[in-house]
Design a protein around this motif. Structure first.
Motif, short mmCIF file in Angstrom:
data_model
loop_
_atom_site.label_atom_id
_atom_site.label_comp_id
_atom_site.label_asym_id
_atom_site.label_seq_id
_atom_site.Cartn_x
_atom_site.Cartn_y
_atom_site.Cartn_z
N LEU A 175 0.84 -1.18 0.00
CA LEU A 175 0.00 0.00 0.00
C LEU A 175 0.88 1.24 0.00
N ASP A 176 0.66 2.13 -0.97
CA ASP A 176 1.43 3.37 -1.08
C ASP A 176 2.94 3.12 -1.07
N GLY A 177 3.37 2.06 -1.75
CA GLY A 177 4.79 1.76 -1.87
C GLY A 177 5.38 1.02 -0.70
N GLY A 178 4.62 0.80 0.36
CA GLY A 178 5.11 0.06 1.52
C GLY A 178 4.58 -1.36 1.54
N VAL A 179 5.40 -2.29 2.04
CA VAL A 179 5.01 -3.69 2.15
C VAL A 179 4.74 -4.01 3.62
N TYR A 180 3.65 -4.72 3.88
CA TYR A 180 3.24 -5.05 5.24
C TYR A 180 2.91 -6.54 5.32
N VAL A 181 3.07 -7.09 6.52
CA VAL A 181 2.74 -8.49 6.77
C VAL A 181 1.77 -8.56 7.95
N ILE A 182 0.62 -9.16 7.75
CA ILE A 182 -0.33 -9.39 8.84
C ILE A 182 -0.08 -10.80 9.36
N TRP A 183 0.14 -10.91 10.67
CA TRP A 183 0.69 -12.12 11.26
C TRP A 183 0.01 -12.40 12.60
N LEU A 213 3.38 -6.33 10.68
CA LEU A 213 4.79 -5.99 10.57
C LEU A 213 4.96 -4.99 9.44
N SER A 214 5.70 -3.92 9.67
CA SER A 214 6.03 -2.96 8.62
C SER A 214 7.40 -3.30 8.07
N CYS A 215 7.49 -3.49 6.77
CA CYS A 215 8.73 -3.95 6.15
C CYS A 215 9.67 -2.79 5.85
N THR A 262 11.24 -10.73 0.22
CA THR A 262 12.30 -10.42 1.18
C THR A 262 11.80 -10.02 2.56
N CYS A 263 10.49 -9.92 2.74
CA CYS A 263 9.96 -9.53 4.05
C CYS A 263 8.89 -10.51 4.48
N ASP A 264 9.11 -11.14 5.63
CA ASP A 264 8.13 -12.05 6.21
C ASP A 264 8.33 -12.02 7.72
N PRO A 265 7.59 -12.81 8.49
CA PRO A 265 7.74 -12.75 9.95
C PRO A 265 9.12 -13.12 10.47
N TYR A 266 9.99 -13.65 9.61
CA TYR A 266 11.30 -14.11 10.06
C TYR A 266 12.43 -13.17 9.65
N GLY A 267 12.12 -12.08 8.97
CA GLY A 267 13.17 -11.14 8.61
C GLY A 267 12.71 -10.15 7.56
N GLY A 268 13.47 -9.05 7.43
CA GLY A 268 13.19 -8.05 6.42
C GLY A 268 12.22 -6.97 6.86
N PHE A 269 11.77 -7.02 8.12
CA PHE A 269 10.82 -5.99 8.57
C PHE A 269 11.55 -4.90 9.36
N LEU A 270 10.94 -3.73 9.38
CA LEU A 270 11.51 -2.57 10.08
C LEU A 270 10.87 -2.39 11.45
N VAL A 271 9.55 -2.57 11.52
CA VAL A 271 8.81 -2.42 12.77
C VAL A 271 8.06 -3.72 13.05
N ASP A 272 8.34 -4.32 14.21
CA ASP A 272 7.68 -5.57 14.60
C ASP A 272 6.47 -5.24 15.45
N GLY A 273 5.33 -5.14 14.80
CA GLY A 273 4.10 -4.83 15.52
C GLY A 273 3.47 -6.02 16.18
N CYS A 274 4.16 -7.18 16.17
CA CYS A 274 3.65 -8.40 16.79
C CYS A 274 4.40 -8.77 18.06
N ASP A 275 5.44 -8.02 18.39
CA ASP A 275 6.34 -8.37 19.50
C ASP A 275 5.67 -8.15 20.85
N ARG A 276 5.53 -9.22 21.62
CA ARG A 276 4.96 -9.13 22.96
C ARG A 276 5.49 -10.29 23.79
N GLU A 277 5.36 -10.16 25.11
CA GLU A 277 5.80 -11.20 26.02
C GLU A 277 4.66 -12.17 26.30
N THR A 278 5.00 -13.43 26.51
CA THR A 278 3.99 -14.42 26.88
C THR A 278 3.25 -13.97 28.14
N GLY A 279 1.93 -14.02 28.08
CA GLY A 279 1.11 -13.62 29.22
C GLY A 279 0.81 -12.14 29.30
#
Length: 231
Positions: free
Chosen positions: A132-140, A158-160, A168-185
């Protein structure tokens, strides 16, 4: 009906549009090529696909999602139509999906966009990629069961990196902002997304926050997963 933006050069209320609406189906019958104000929601089907590396065919259901993202900077609804392409017999019989249509709400209305959908193998750890608008995103996903499976539709984004592609961008690499990062619980992910699967009759379930109690549905919250492992 999921309503997007409307602009002045599109015609609402064509003969086959809903009252006051502006649909894909109504546009197509009268040659209206302006952006739409709602998504062309289809009725999901079961389709026969070939077994590559094996013999015969197998029936695969469509997996169509509507998702809502609102993190202050990225605000959009997206709709993904994904159908089975083939069964990969040599890799455990994984179902390979193909996006046959994808749209998002935008300043110009509802517009097509590039997207992919990965069903996520036998554990069904699915993901959506879109541009979208030149940016690549991953919903995870931000929460998994103890066996590494998911228990709800994708719930974070995830914002790539600026030069990223789908390859080149998936949940395992290539992203700039990890919007999924959280601690268990812990609570919801830093960039939450609300996704729902389109019902078998083509209706769209309410877009309810999976992390919150909902008076409309006593089964909520549906996240975190029981005995979870966070992403």
């Amino acid at each position: 009906m999921i309503v997007g933006c409307v602009i002045s050069n599109d015609v609402r209320s064509n003969a086959d549009d809903p009252p006051g609406g502006d649909s894909f189906w109504g546009d197509g019958k009268v040659g209206d090529t302006g952006p739409m104000s709602d998504f062309p929601i289809r009725v999901p089907e079961a389709r026969s696909v070939p077994i590559v590396g094996g013999v015969g065919t197998e029936v695969v259901l469509d997996w169509d999602h509507v998702c809502r993202i609102d993190d202050g900077e990225l605000q959009t609804d997206i709709y993904i139509q994904a159908s089975g392409s083939y069964i990969d017999f040599e890799h455990g019989g994984q179902v390979i999906m193909e996006v046959v249509g994808a749209w998002c709400t935008h300043d110009d209305g509802v517009v097509p966009m590039p997207a992919t959908y990965d069903l996520g193998g036998n554990h069904l750890v699915d993901r959506i990629q879109f541009e979208l608008d030149g940016g690549v995103y991953v919903i995870w996903h931000s929460s998994f069961t103890a066996t590494g499976r998911t228990c709800a539709p994708p719930d974070c984004v995830l914002s790539c990196q600026s030069d990223a592609t789908f390859a080149t961008c998936d949940p395992y690499g290539g992203f700039l902002v990890d919007g999924c990062d959280r601690e268990t619980g812990s609570g919801p992910p830093p960039i939450p997304v609300i996704c729902v699967l389109v019902n078998a009759d083509g209706t769209v379930p309410p877009l309810l926050d999976p992390w919150q109690m909902q008076t409309a549905d006593p089964d909520y919250p549906i996240l975190p997963c029981p005995n979870e492992i966070a992403w």
